[in-house]
Design an enzyme around this catalytic site. Structure first.
Site, PDB file in Angstrom:
ATOM      1  N   LYS A  41       0.828  -1.215   0.000  1.00  0.00           N
ATOM      2  CA  LYS A  41       0.000   0.000   0.000  1.00  0.00           C
ATOM      3  C   LYS A  41       0.863   1.266   0.000  1.00  0.00           C
ATOM      4  O   LYS A  41       0.592   2.199  -0.740  1.00  0.00           O
ATOM      5  CB  LYS A  41      -0.935   0.031   1.231  1.00  0.00           C
ATOM      6  CG  LYS A  41      -1.911  -1.131   1.298  1.00  0.00           C
ATOM      7  CD  LYS A  41      -2.907  -0.969   2.435  1.00  0.00           C
ATOM      8  CE  LYS A  41      -2.305  -0.977   3.820  1.00  0.00           C
ATOM      9  NZ  LYS A  41      -1.660  -2.225   4.226  1.00  0.00           N
ATOM     10  N   ARG A  70      -9.380   0.596   9.125  1.00  0.00           N
ATOM     11  CA  ARG A  70      -8.946  -0.779   9.356  1.00  0.00           C
ATOM     12  C   ARG A  70     -10.005  -1.590  10.093  1.00  0.00           C
ATOM     13  O   ARG A  70      -9.777  -2.764  10.371  1.00  0.00           O
ATOM     14  CB  ARG A  70      -7.681  -0.746  10.209  1.00  0.00           C
ATOM     15  CG  ARG A  70      -6.401  -1.128   9.462  1.00  0.00           C
ATOM     16  CD  ARG A  70      -5.295  -1.017  10.457  1.00  0.00           C
ATOM     17  NE  ARG A  70      -4.086  -1.701  10.159  1.00  0.00           N
ATOM     18  CZ  ARG A  70      -3.010  -1.122   9.645  1.00  0.00           C
ATOM     19  NH1 ARG A  70      -3.033   0.125   9.255  1.00  0.00           N
ATOM     20  NH2 ARG A  70      -1.893  -1.810   9.509  1.00  0.00           N
ATOM     21  N   ARG A  72      11.935  -6.307   5.488  1.00  0.00           N
ATOM     22  CA  ARG A  72      11.717  -4.863   5.477  1.00  0.00           C
ATOM     23  C   ARG A  72      12.524  -4.191   6.595  1.00  0.00           C
ATOM     24  O   ARG A  72      12.614  -4.705   7.698  1.00  0.00           O
ATOM     25  CB  ARG A  72      10.228  -4.627   5.707  1.00  0.00           C
ATOM     26  CG  ARG A  72       9.773  -3.274   5.328  1.00  0.00           C
ATOM     27  CD  ARG A  72       8.311  -3.317   5.029  1.00  0.00           C
ATOM     28  NE  ARG A  72       7.541  -3.062   6.234  1.00  0.00           N
ATOM     29  CZ  ARG A  72       6.280  -2.652   6.194  1.00  0.00           C
ATOM     30  NH1 ARG A  72       5.652  -2.476   5.065  1.00  0.00           N
ATOM     31  NH2 ARG A  72       5.630  -2.443   7.305  1.00  0.00           N
ATOM     32  N   ARG A 118      11.662  -3.063  12.459  1.00  0.00           N
ATOM     33  CA  ARG A 118      10.613  -2.709  13.414  1.00  0.00           C
ATOM     34  C   ARG A 118      10.188  -3.956  14.168  1.00  0.00           C
ATOM     35  O   ARG A 118      10.151  -5.043  13.593  1.00  0.00           O
ATOM     36  CB  ARG A 118       9.388  -2.168  12.649  1.00  0.00           C
ATOM     37  CG  ARG A 118       9.512  -0.739  12.272  1.00  0.00           C
ATOM     38  CD  ARG A 118       8.548  -0.303  11.207  1.00  0.00           C
ATOM     39  NE  ARG A 118       7.209  -0.905  11.249  1.00  0.00           N
ATOM     40  CZ  ARG A 118       6.300  -0.714  10.290  1.00  0.00           C
ATOM     41  NH1 ARG A 118       6.572   0.068   9.263  1.00  0.00           N
ATOM     42  NH2 ARG A 118       5.117  -1.268  10.372  1.00  0.00           N
ATOM     43  N   ARG A 137      -0.339  -9.664  13.019  1.00  0.00           N
ATOM     44  CA  ARG A 137      -0.923  -8.566  12.236  1.00  0.00           C
ATOM     45  C   ARG A 137      -1.830  -9.132  11.136  1.00  0.00           C
ATOM     46  O   ARG A 137      -2.874  -8.570  10.829  1.00  0.00           O
ATOM     47  CB  ARG A 137       0.183  -7.708  11.618  1.00  0.00           C
ATOM     48  CG  ARG A 137       0.933  -6.888  12.660  1.00  0.00           C
ATOM     49  CD  ARG A 137       2.192  -6.283  12.094  1.00  0.00           C
ATOM     50  NE  ARG A 137       1.940  -5.215  11.148  1.00  0.00           N
ATOM     51  CZ  ARG A 137       2.858  -4.735  10.313  1.00  0.00           C
ATOM     52  NH1 ARG A 137       4.081  -5.236  10.308  1.00  0.00           N
ATOM     53  NH2 ARG A 137       2.568  -3.757   9.492  1.00  0.00           N
TER      54      ARG A 137
HETATM   55  P1  AMP Z   1       1.011   0.098   9.179  1.00  0.00           P
HETATM   56  O1  AMP Z   1       2.296   0.791   8.952  1.00  0.00           O
HETATM   57  O2  AMP Z   1      -0.146   0.702   8.424  1.00  0.00           O
HETATM   58  O3  AMP Z   1       1.091  -1.399   8.985  1.00  0.00           O
HETATM   59  O4  AMP Z   1       0.634   0.319  10.732  1.00  0.00           O
HETATM   60  C1  AMP Z   1       1.504  -0.091  11.760  1.00  0.00           C
HETATM   61  C2  AMP Z   1       0.718  -0.238  13.055  1.00  0.00           C
HETATM   62  O5  AMP Z   1       0.107   1.022  13.399  1.00  0.00           O
HETATM   63  C3  AMP Z   1      -0.438  -1.225  12.995  1.00  0.00           C
HETATM   64  O6  AMP Z   1      -0.019  -2.568  13.214  1.00  0.00           O
HETATM   65  C4  AMP Z   1      -1.325  -0.705  14.129  1.00  0.00           C
HETATM   66  O7  AMP Z   1      -0.796  -1.037  15.396  1.00  0.00           O
HETATM   67  C5  AMP Z   1      -1.181   0.801  13.985  1.00  0.00           C
HETATM   68  N1  AMP Z   1      -2.195   1.356  13.048  1.00  0.00           N
HETATM   69  C6  AMP Z   1      -1.977   1.941  11.829  1.00  0.00           C
HETATM   70  N2  AMP Z   1      -3.134   2.325  11.266  1.00  0.00           N
HETATM   71  C7  AMP Z   1      -4.115   1.964  12.141  1.00  0.00           C
HETATM   72  C8  AMP Z   1      -5.529   2.067  12.119  1.00  0.00           C
HETATM   73  N3  AMP Z   1      -6.184   2.605  11.084  1.00  0.00           N
HETATM   74  N4  AMP Z   1      -6.207   1.597  13.206  1.00  0.00           N
HETATM   75  C9  AMP Z   1      -5.583   1.062  14.258  1.00  0.00           C
HETATM   76  N5  AMP Z   1      -4.245   0.912  14.331  1.00  0.00           N
HETATM   77  C10 AMP Z   1      -3.511   1.365  13.282  1.00  0.00           C
END
Ligand code: AMP
Length: 214
Positions: free
Chosen positions: A13, A88, A127, A160, A171
């Site tokens: 994404k 999400r 990553r 990370r 996840r």
């Molecule tokens: P991402 O980089 O989008 O994979 O997000 C990393 C982490 O941030 C996720 O595993 C969640 O812990 C948190 N996060 C990001 N976006 C959201 C969202 N829309 N709702 C809840 N948690 C989020």
């Protein structure tokens, strides 16, 4: 253009959002990036989000919705936006509908990036993130399994906590349980297009462009 990029973690994404931003000039809004910036800055939001993020769990809807509500009021968003990693959950999607109707805006499309789960695990474990600028690199793309310097700024690359295999599996489970229901939610609104995203970023981008030009 007002778009949502939907897809499991590691489906590409962020990469596609950057390509779309370059082409269409819309703001890239990644809730994961905003939360990580808050973590780095040790803000109250960052401190609240930390324990959820490091376990691969979702940050509570109220916190994320408030954060997106503020972001949507910034100037650059008027040219259009790409939401990456938000919504999400179904409650987040409902809250987004309210935020957009207050602003008098409608979504143009929701693009679902589809990738095989094992490919996702391979992609995410390779990553690395830059401690200084936050840019994401992939060791396979850098062709160096021991790379430790960010190609953009020379900062230190690190893995990370949520890109380690056990957390990735969690996840993906969270995605299946809480985020995948959005596929039928947006499908029933006639907004969803599915894109095959196991191919290269360039091929995936071409597939997106062809959907958007219909
Ligand atoms: P991402 O980089 O989008 O994979 O997000 C990393 C982490 O941030 C996720 O595993 C969640 O812990 C948190 N996060 C990001 N976006 C959201 C969202 N829309 N709702 C809840 N948690 C989020």
């Amino acid at each position: 253009m007002r778009l949502i990029l939907l897809g499991a973690p590691g489906s590409g994404k962020g990469t596609q959002a950057e390509l779309l931003k370059e082409k269409y000039g819309c703001a890239h809004i990644s809730t994961g990036d905003i939360l990580r910036q808050n973590l780095r800055d040790k803000t109250e939001l960052g401190l609240k989000a930390d324990s959820y993020m490091s376990q691969g769990a979702l940050v509570p809807d109220t916190l994320v919705v408030e954060m997106v509500g503020y972001r949507l009021q910034e100037n650059d968003v008027k040219q259009g936006f790409l939401l990456d990693g938000f919504p999400r959950t179904v409650p987040q999607a409902e809250a987004l509908e309210n935020l957009l109707s207050e602003l008098g805006w409608k979504l143009d499309a929701v693009l679902l990036l589809k990738v095989d789960e094992e490919l996702i695990v391979r992609r995410l474990t390779l990553r690395r993130t830059c401690r200084a600028c936050g840019k994401i690199s992939n060791l396979a793309v850098l062709k160096n399994p021991d790379a430790s310097e960010c190609p953009a700024c020379g900062g230190e690359l690190y893995q990370r906590d949520d890109d380690k295999e056990a957390v990735i599996r969690n996840r993906l489970k969270v995605y299946d349980e809480l985020t995948a229901p959005l596929v039928s939610w947006y499908g029933s609104k006639g907004l969803l297009s599915t894109i095959e995203a196991s191919q290269s970023p360039e091929e995936t981008f071409e597939a997106i462009r062809s959907v958007l030009s219909r």
